[in-house]
Design a protein around this motif. Structure first.
Motif: not given
Length: 381
Positions: A164, A201, A206, A353-354, A356-360
């Motif tokens: 990503r 993550a 996506n 799910e991962e 769609a989350e803000t990447p760490p």
């Protein structure tokens, strides 16, 4: 030490040897395929042992040697090792970051018979590439190195691991490969084991991004036919069927680690119950034919259902054993990347799910980082 046992007659000869000469590397890529527990310099095989291993590989039928790491040019004896490949008639492929001492050794490597160079490029934009690789001023070094490779007339492959953080640059990677005079480009979506599993993550794109990257590659393949070969590796978590692990477990590839441990694939050490033999104790031929780690998942007898009765069992060979362990908790299970696995829907949902989350933030590859490996109890249920 070179003799094969009678069992070897029924086993196809390996085609390739992945020689991980060192785990030392100036880059700290968060998707690195090296193990979490990296070998230190003090544990690396010496020159004479590597030369013996290469000699045994040639006798076993190996054709290609991938000189890898870490950064293989961090070894002071990389020229001697490469020259040994040439003398044995082994096709040598230098897998390099192109930074550190790579450029200063390139002419000498060419002079002793290096056949091919595979250069990793983390991004097209210099700032983004250096963020991903964790090293300042890396991009100018890579570009200078690539220019020297083509000036010498060596075939150049660019390798771009896609995630990503750089999936928006796929078109740019293609343009860069053409600009640098590369003959081949690998657009390799991240495979989630090793350091990439830890950073999943932060790396997971996506589905729409993945689909767009595939369309871009397919269009470029048609446009650049005869000029640039583009290999595409799609991410397992969005795939319908899994890839054959290293061409099938114990069928085509031998991986030797810096300390001399011999693996069927570069992530095999994550399967902790396997017994791995060392080149300091066994010949390469004996290991290929008889080592428990190689026989464990070779062929199809070990397979569970639905793999055992599947008509794809000798196409993908059950998929990735390391991924099966990480996601299903059982290295002999069907790779959950396969749509026929009962866990496939959960894997796809996890990816969605991962993504769609803000990447760490990245957990960068570091020797001595003391990061725990995935546990069986962490698997999907």
């Amino acid at each position: 030490m070179n003799a094969l046992t009678p069992n070897a007659a029924a086993i196809p000869a390996p085609v390739g040897l992945l020689a991980e000469l060192t785990h030392r590397c100036p880059l700290r890529c968060p998707y690195c395929s090296n193990p979490l527990d990296l070998d230190r310099r003090s544990r690396e095989l010496d020159t004479a042992t590597w030369q013996r291993v290469l000699t045994e590989a040639a006798g076993l039928g190996v054709l290609h040697v991938h000189l890898s790491g870490g950064e293989p040019t961090a070894r002071n004896d990389i020229v001697e090792i490469t020259e040994t490949c040439a003398k044995l008639g082994l096709y040598s492929n230098l897998i390099t970051s192109g930074v550190g001492g790579a450029l200063s050794k390139l002419q000498a490597l060419y002079d002793v018979g290096l056949d091919h160079v595979q250069l990793s490029v983390q991004g097209v934009d210099a700032a983004n590439a250096e963020k991903i690789g964790g090293l300042k001023n890396a991009q100018p070094q890579k570009m200078e190195f690539a220019a020297k490779v083509t000036e010498l007339g060596l075939p150049l492959t660019l390798n771009s691991v896609i995630h990503r953080g750089n999936i928006h640059e796929v078109e740019g990677f293609i343009d860069l490969a053409v600009k640098l005079g590369a003959k081949r480009l690998e657009v390799a979506h991240t495979q989630y084991y090793g350091w990439a599993y830890v950073n999943r993550a932060a790396l997971m794109p996506n589905k729409a991004q993945v689909d767009q990257s595939i369309r871009i590659v397919e269009a470029a393949r048609e446009r650049l036919k005869g000029q640039l070969v583009i290999d595409l590796v799609v991410p397992d978590y969005y795939a319908k069927y899994p890839k054959a692990c290293a061409g099938g477990w114990g069928r085509k590839l031998i991986n030797v680690t810096p300390q001399g441990k011999v693996l069927p694939c570069h992530a095999a050490e994550t399967i902790s119950h396997l017994e791995f033999w060392h080149v300091t104790e066994h010949s390469l031929g004996d290991i290929w034919a008889n080592a428990p780690a190689f026989t464990a998942y070779r062929g199809t007898d070990w397979m569970q259902e639905p793999c055992r009765s599947c008509d794809r069992r000798e196409k993908d060979w059950g998929g990735c054993r390391c991924q099966a362990l990480a996601l299903a908790g059982d290295a002999a299970a069907t790779d959950p990347a396969c749509s026929l696995s009962p866990l496939h829907a959960k894997v796809r949902a996890l990816a969605v799910e991962e993504a769609a989350e803000t990447p760490p933030d990245y957990t960068y590859r570091t020797i001595g980082a003391n990061i725990p490996a995935p546990r069986k109890e962490d698997a999907l249920s």
